[in-house]
Design a protein around this motif. Structure first.
Motif, mmCIF file in Angstrom:
data_model
loop_
_atom_site.group_PDB
_atom_site.id
_atom_site.type_symbol
_atom_site.label_atom_id
_atom_site.label_comp_id
_atom_site.label_asym_id
_atom_site.label_seq_id
_atom_site.Cartn_x
_atom_site.Cartn_y
_atom_site.Cartn_z
ATOM 1 N N GLU A 24 0.834 -1.201 0.000
ATOM 2 C CA GLU A 24 0.000 0.000 0.000
ATOM 3 C C GLU A 24 0.869 1.252 0.000
ATOM 4 O O GLU A 24 0.603 2.215 -0.746
ATOM 5 C CB GLU A 24 -0.915 -0.007 1.223
ATOM 6 C CG GLU A 24 -1.878 1.178 1.283
ATOM 7 C CD GLU A 24 -2.863 1.223 0.119
ATOM 8 O OE1 GLU A 24 -3.297 2.340 -0.240
ATOM 9 O OE2 GLU A 24 -3.177 0.142 -0.435
ATOM 10 N N LEU A 25 1.914 1.273 0.804
ATOM 11 C CA LEU A 25 2.821 2.424 0.825
ATOM 12 C C LEU A 25 3.573 2.549 -0.497
ATOM 13 O O LEU A 25 3.871 3.663 -0.945
ATOM 14 C CB LEU A 25 3.801 2.293 1.995
ATOM 15 C CG LEU A 25 3.176 2.527 3.379
ATOM 16 C CD1 LEU A 25 4.118 2.102 4.489
ATOM 17 C CD2 LEU A 25 2.784 4.000 3.548
ATOM 18 N N LYS A 26 3.873 1.433 -1.126
ATOM 19 C CA LYS A 26 4.508 1.475 -2.443
ATOM 20 C C LYS A 26 3.588 2.136 -3.463
ATOM 21 O O LYS A 26 4.022 2.968 -4.282
ATOM 22 C CB LYS A 26 4.878 0.066 -2.896
ATOM 23 C CG LYS A 26 5.629 -0.018 -4.225
ATOM 24 C CD LYS A 26 6.040 -1.454 -4.525
ATOM 25 C CE LYS A 26 6.890 -1.525 -5.803
ATOM 26 N NZ LYS A 26 6.106 -1.193 -7.007
ATOM 27 N N VAL B 140 10.181 0.831 -2.048
ATOM 28 C CA VAL B 140 10.107 -0.322 -1.158
ATOM 29 C C VAL B 140 10.968 -1.442 -1.726
ATOM 30 O O VAL B 140 10.954 -1.701 -2.928
ATOM 31 C CB VAL B 140 8.652 -0.813 -0.991
ATOM 32 C CG1 VAL B 140 8.582 -1.952 0.018
ATOM 33 C CG2 VAL B 140 7.748 0.338 -0.563
ATOM 34 N N PHE B 141 11.708 -2.132 -0.861
ATOM 35 C CA PHE B 141 12.481 -3.287 -1.297
ATOM 36 C C PHE B 141 12.583 -4.308 -0.179
ATOM 37 O O PHE B 141 12.426 -3.985 1.001
ATOM 38 C CB PHE B 141 13.886 -2.891 -1.784
ATOM 39 C CG PHE B 141 14.797 -2.339 -0.721
ATOM 40 C CD1 PHE B 141 15.672 -3.170 -0.028
ATOM 41 C CD2 PHE B 141 14.801 -0.980 -0.412
ATOM 42 C CE1 PHE B 141 16.527 -2.676 0.944
ATOM 43 C CE2 PHE B 141 15.650 -0.471 0.554
ATOM 44 C CZ PHE B 141 16.514 -1.321 1.237
ATOM 45 N N GLU B 142 12.815 -5.567 -0.553
ATOM 46 C CA GLU B 142 12.998 -6.652 0.400
ATOM 47 C C GLU B 142 14.481 -6.799 0.703
ATOM 48 O O GLU B 142 15.300 -6.731 -0.200
ATOM 49 C CB GLU B 142 12.436 -7.951 -0.188
ATOM 50 C CG GLU B 142 12.276 -9.063 0.825
ATOM 51 C CD GLU B 142 13.171 -10.247 0.565
ATOM 52 O OE1 GLU B 142 12.792 -11.366 0.904
ATOM 53 O OE2 GLU B 142 14.278 -10.054 0.034
ATOM 54 N N ALA C 226 -0.896 -12.175 -3.471
ATOM 55 C CA ALA C 226 -0.541 -12.536 -4.840
ATOM 56 C C ALA C 226 0.424 -11.550 -5.485
ATOM 57 O O ALA C 226 1.201 -11.921 -6.366
ATOM 58 C CB ALA C 226 -1.810 -12.636 -5.690
ATOM 59 N N ASP C 227 0.390 -10.290 -5.063
ATOM 60 C CA ASP C 227 1.243 -9.270 -5.678
ATOM 61 C C ASP C 227 2.488 -8.982 -4.843
ATOM 62 O O ASP C 227 3.134 -7.945 -5.013
ATOM 63 C CB ASP C 227 0.466 -7.980 -5.919
ATOM 64 C CG ASP C 227 -0.236 -7.463 -4.663
ATOM 65 O OD1 ASP C 227 -0.295 -8.206 -3.663
ATOM 66 O OD2 ASP C 227 -0.744 -6.324 -4.694
ATOM 67 N N ALA C 228 2.848 -9.897 -3.949
ATOM 68 C CA ALA C 228 4.002 -9.663 -3.065
ATOM 69 C C ALA C 228 5.258 -9.344 -3.861
ATOM 70 O O ALA C 228 6.060 -8.494 -3.461
ATOM 71 C CB ALA C 228 4.238 -10.872 -2.166
ATOM 72 N N TYR C 229 5.438 -10.007 -5.003
ATOM 73 C CA TYR C 229 6.686 -9.840 -5.751
ATOM 74 C C TYR C 229 6.716 -8.596 -6.627
ATOM 75 O O TYR C 229 7.637 -8.425 -7.430
ATOM 76 C CB TYR C 229 6.984 -11.107 -6.556
ATOM 77 C CG TYR C 229 7.499 -12.208 -5.667
ATOM 78 C CD1 TYR C 229 8.798 -12.180 -5.175
ATOM 79 C CD2 TYR C 229 6.669 -13.239 -5.270
ATOM 80 C CE1 TYR C 229 9.262 -13.161 -4.331
ATOM 81 C CE2 TYR C 229 7.125 -14.231 -4.425
ATOM 82 C CZ TYR C 229 8.425 -14.193 -3.959
ATOM 83 O OH TYR C 229 8.880 -15.164 -3.112
ATOM 84 N N GLU C 230 5.750 -7.713 -6.415
ATOM 85 C CA GLU C 230 5.888 -6.375 -6.983
ATOM 86 C C GLU C 230 6.954 -5.579 -6.236
ATOM 87 O O GLU C 230 7.443 -4.556 -6.714
ATOM 88 C CB GLU C 230 4.551 -5.630 -6.947
ATOM 89 C CG GLU C 230 3.520 -6.198 -7.913
ATOM 90 C CD GLU C 230 2.242 -5.391 -7.931
ATOM 91 O OE1 GLU C 230 2.234 -4.290 -7.317
ATOM 92 O OE2 GLU C 230 1.268 -5.845 -8.548
ATOM 93 N N ILE C 231 7.304 -6.066 -5.045
ATOM 94 C CA ILE C 231 8.399 -5.477 -4.268
ATOM 95 C C ILE C 231 9.702 -6.142 -4.706
ATOM 96 O O ILE C 231 9.822 -7.365 -4.641
ATOM 97 C CB ILE C 231 8.173 -5.694 -2.764
ATOM 98 C CG1 ILE C 231 6.900 -4.984 -2.304
ATOM 99 C CG2 ILE C 231 9.382 -5.202 -1.959
ATOM 100 C CD1 ILE C 231 6.517 -5.270 -0.853
#
Length: 544
Positions: free
Chosen positions: A313-315, A321-323, A338-343
């Protein structure tokens, strides 16, 4: 969680462990002595997060299966002759084997579970089998100072990529301040940021404040934001540790419209049993983990999924944002985000160029325990690298001494590590050090079960084989290290309940001043350089 140790086992652990100092040997040579001192240093209360549980970093990985196993390892090291090797399998010592004088004194293999078993143990010890862990075999751990160079370089690269080269006047937010995450506050501040670190365990933040890695601890988000907004407005450095759960605080920031410039996470998300779920204190979490581990795991996974949704949401609102290599995306993806890997991950986003140039973490530890020996190591940098940024780094690092045995960790090229290691060995040979020096490098590779090759997405590019189908690294360098002169080395896998895993290999070599050791150091580190080139360079640049 594992069955609690017996009272007899717990009694063994009551006396704090501290590595010997000085030039006197308790082993039959410095190769063995170095391994013994570094093992003991890793569990020093000043270094380890939970030494009473044999836990080194912020996760649940142990240095040994239990306290009897730890003492069995400790008692085995003084018995190792030249040309012998102690094998340690998932935290348990095996018999000492005859090898050869150039073979490692210690070989460590940790938690290499079969594919069929991963996902069934769920991180729980079953029938005496060791839980999959990360960092548990890494005897060169020296606390957050081990992680500071990588964190500093990551934030520095992020500043260049997004903010014109500086984080001055920028708000940086990160979850997790234990173990490797303990370096984040200082790393961000050194790049000019106003930093908010979030951890559900107040003790972790207190350790960072006491060590000078974070300025202040608060218990209220409003107070934290007041301090940091003022620092951002004045373009001043600031670092605040907030006692709170990242899975609650991150979504709350989005709800309030508080937009970090940079957002990441280093909670122990790849080990759900170390991640504190929403609504629980550390004590309550420990009780639930013991009484109902499956319920604990479910609550932890739900909480970290909520955290990643908040990060996404903050992204969307505009935050970068990065892991940060802790497997949180794999866990969230498996939990339905499902969209976790947008980070993106930090390696592909910020460190790939460094890896292609064979830059990485190098650590030197003065086994004498004497700060003068560390000062001697530091004095080599301006002579060896007069035009390098390494000189600036040493000036920064000197201000934050490592706990335990004096250590210096740097982010440097492999060829620079070769030059520095040779110079250290020469200094030992000339009698300028009170004792030899242990030096180490490490390599790791992360993947997610549900998104192969995702951690990092940037894999070896000099092969036609699909990168996501390969798991040769870092196993191949570990074999090479064993063949070319490592004093000891470790290969381990940390699995996160089947959803993600991390392979890691680390080696150490001991500069004892002997001419043969100089040859070993040059051979070992030169091959380490060649392996790195082979992994990351295009085919036209790879060796041979």
């Amino acid at each position: 969680m594992s069955v609690p140790e017996s009272r007899a086992q717990t009694a063994i652990s009551q006396k704090p462990i501290r590595a010997p100092r000085g030039p006197a040997l308790s082993c039959k040579g410095w190769q063995q002595e170095a391994a013994l001192r570094m093992l003991m240093n890793s569990i020093d209360p000043a270094v380890a997060e939970h030494p009473e549980e044999l836990v080194v970093s912020a996760g649940t990985g142990k240095l040994a299966r239990d306290w009897p196993a730890f003492h069995a390892i400790l008692n085995s090291l003084p018995a190792i002759e030249s040309g012998e090797t102690l094998v340690i399998r998932s935290g348990e010592p095996e018999p000492i084997l005859k090898t050869n004088p150039d073979a490692p004194s210690v070989l460590i293999v940790n938690s290499l579970l079969s594919p069929a078993s991963q996902g069934h143990t769920g991180g729980i010890e079953v029938d005496g089998l060791a839980r999959p862990t990360r960092m548990a075999a890494h005897w060169m751990f020296t606390g957050p100072s081990s992680a500071l160079p990588e964190a500093y370089e990551t934030y520095r690269a992020a500043a260049r990529t997004h903010f014109g080269g500086s984080l001055t006047g920028r708000l940086v937010v990160a979850g997790g301040m234990g173990g490797m995450g303990g370096a984040q506050a200082l790393a961000a501040a050194l790049n000019g940021a106003a930093f908010l670190g979030i951890d559900a365990d107040a003790e972790r933040i207190k350790r960072r404040v006491k060590a000078g890695y974070c300025e202040v601890m608060v218990n209220n988000l409003d107070e934290a934001l007041r301090i940091l907004k003022n620092a951002v407005r004045k373009r001043e450095l600031a670092s605040v540790g907030l006692v709170g759960n990242a899975s609650e605080v991150i979504p709350e920031l989005a709800h309030r419209g508080v937009l970090p410039d940079l957002l990441t996470d280093q909670t122990p998300a790849d080990e759900p049993f170390a991640y504190i779920p929403q609504g629980l204190t550390p004590l309550q979490a420990a009780e639930l983990r013991e009484q109902n581990p499956r319920a604990y795991r479910a609550r932890a996974l739900d909480s970290l999924a909520a955290q990643v949704r908040g990060m996404l949401e903050l992204k969307k609102m505009g935050a970068v944002v990065f892991e940060f290599g802790n497997g949180i995306l794999a866990q969230a993806f498996a939990r339905g985000v499902a969209d976790a890997y947008e980070i993106p991950d930090f390696v592909s986003e910020y460190l790939l160029a460094d890896l292609q140039q064979c830059r990485g973490l190098f650590t030197a530890v003065a086994l004498s325990g004497d700060l003068d020996d560390l000062a001697r190591i530091d004095s080599l940098f301006p002579k060896l690298f007069p035009d390098s940024e390494l000189r600036e780094w040493i000036a920064i690092a000197r201000k934050r001494p490592s706990p335990g045995l004096p250590a210096r960790s740097c982010w440097m090229r492999a060829d620079e590590a070769v030059k520095l290691s040779a110079a250290i060995n020469d200094a030992v040979a000339r009698g300028e050090m009170k004792a030899p020096v242990a030096m180490g490098r490490s390599i790791r590779q992360k993947r997610a079960k549900n998104l192969p090759g995702s951690q990092p997405t940037a894999q070896a590019v000099n092969s036609a084989a699909p990168a996501q189908a390969l798991a040769d690294w870092p196993g191949l360098p570990a074999l090479l290290d064993a063949a070319t002169g490592a004093s000891w080395l470790a290969l381990q896998v940390g699995a996160a309940a089947g959803e993600s895993w991390e392979q890691g290999a680390s080696f150490a070599v001991v500069a004892d001043g002997k001419p043969k050791t100089a040859e070993r150091i040059e051979r070992l580190l030169a091959n380490d350089l060649a392996a790195a080139v082979s992994r990351f360079a295009p085919p036209s640049q790879s060796p041979g």
